[in-house]
Design a protein around this motif. Sequence first.
Motif, short mmCIF file in Angstrom:
data_model
loop_
_atom_site.label_atom_id
_atom_site.label_comp_id
_atom_site.label_asym_id
_atom_site.label_seq_id
_atom_site.Cartn_x
_atom_site.Cartn_y
_atom_site.Cartn_z
N GLN A 1 0.83 -1.19 0.00
CA GLN A 1 0.00 0.00 0.00
C GLN A 1 0.87 1.25 0.00
O GLN A 1 0.60 2.21 -0.73
N LEU A 2 1.94 1.24 0.80
CA LEU A 2 2.85 2.38 0.85
C LEU A 2 3.55 2.58 -0.48
O LEU A 2 3.70 3.71 -0.96
N GLN A 3 3.97 1.47 -1.12
CA GLN A 3 4.59 1.57 -2.43
C GLN A 3 3.62 2.13 -3.46
O GLN A 3 4.00 2.95 -4.31
N SER A 4 2.37 1.73 -3.38
CA SER A 4 1.36 2.22 -4.30
C SER A 4 1.15 3.72 -4.12
O SER A 4 1.07 4.48 -5.09
N GLN A 5 1.07 4.16 -2.87
CA GLN A 5 0.90 5.58 -2.60
C GLN A 5 2.11 6.38 -3.06
O GLN A 5 1.97 7.48 -3.61
N ALA A 6 3.31 5.84 -2.84
CA ALA A 6 4.52 6.51 -3.29
C ALA A 6 4.55 6.62 -4.81
O ALA A 6 4.95 7.64 -5.37
N GLN B 1 1.89 6.73 -6.80
CA GLN B 1 0.90 7.73 -7.18
C GLN B 1 1.44 9.14 -6.96
O GLN B 1 1.25 10.02 -7.79
N ALA B 2 2.11 9.35 -5.84
CA ALA B 2 2.70 10.66 -5.55
C ALA B 2 3.76 11.01 -6.57
O ALA B 2 3.86 12.15 -7.03
N SER B 3 4.57 10.03 -6.94
CA SER B 3 5.61 10.25 -7.93
C SER B 3 5.01 10.63 -9.28
O SER B 3 5.51 11.54 -9.95
N ALA C 1 5.51 14.15 -11.21
CA ALA C 1 6.02 14.16 -12.57
C ALA C 1 5.08 14.92 -13.51
O ALA C 1 5.53 15.60 -14.43
N LYS C 2 3.77 14.82 -13.26
CA LYS C 2 2.80 15.46 -14.13
C LYS C 2 2.66 16.95 -13.84
O LYS C 2 2.59 17.77 -14.75
N HIS C 3 2.62 17.32 -12.53
CA HIS C 3 2.32 18.70 -12.16
C HIS C 3 3.51 19.46 -11.58
O HIS C 3 3.40 20.66 -11.34
N GLY C 4 4.62 18.80 -11.35
CA GLY C 4 5.76 19.43 -10.70
C GLY C 4 6.35 20.59 -11.47
O GLY C 4 6.67 21.64 -10.91
N THR C 5 6.50 20.43 -12.77
CA THR C 5 7.11 21.48 -13.59
C THR C 5 6.25 22.74 -13.61
O THR C 5 6.76 23.85 -13.48
N ALA C 6 4.95 22.55 -13.74
CA ALA C 6 4.05 23.70 -13.76
C ALA C 6 4.09 24.42 -12.41
O ALA C 6 4.11 25.66 -12.36
#
Length: 122
Positions: A7-12, A14-16, A20-25
């Motif tokens: 579950q922790l790996q899945s959440q990590a 998703q966060a990653s 990656a999608k919104h970090g640059t903006a």
Amino acid sequence: MASKIQQLQSQACQASKFVAKHGTAYYKQLLEQNKQYIVEPPSVEKCNELSKQLLYTRLASIPGRYEAFWMELDLVKQMWKNRKELKVEDAGIAALFGLECFAWYCAGEIVGRGFTFTGYYP
């Protein structure tokens, strides 16, 4: 235990993906909002100069803070001398302040022990 790790790996993951999608903006927006604080041209020499300015500005502020501390202490001494005239509200504020200081002390102790309540290190 294995399901919690998955579950922790899945959440990590998703966060990653979100970063990656919104970090640059977000990064560009943050820089645009705070462009008045950006020094051009960015260089190591300018960073060193700014860090020295910060250090010596903080050092220069010590005498003022020292005087303010002693003024506050004198005020507390004066209040203690006139404690018979102390209002319930003032006593309550002082008690809450003391309680807050104690709570921060306890929180610091917990953080210092690695967020354990018993002090046990596995």
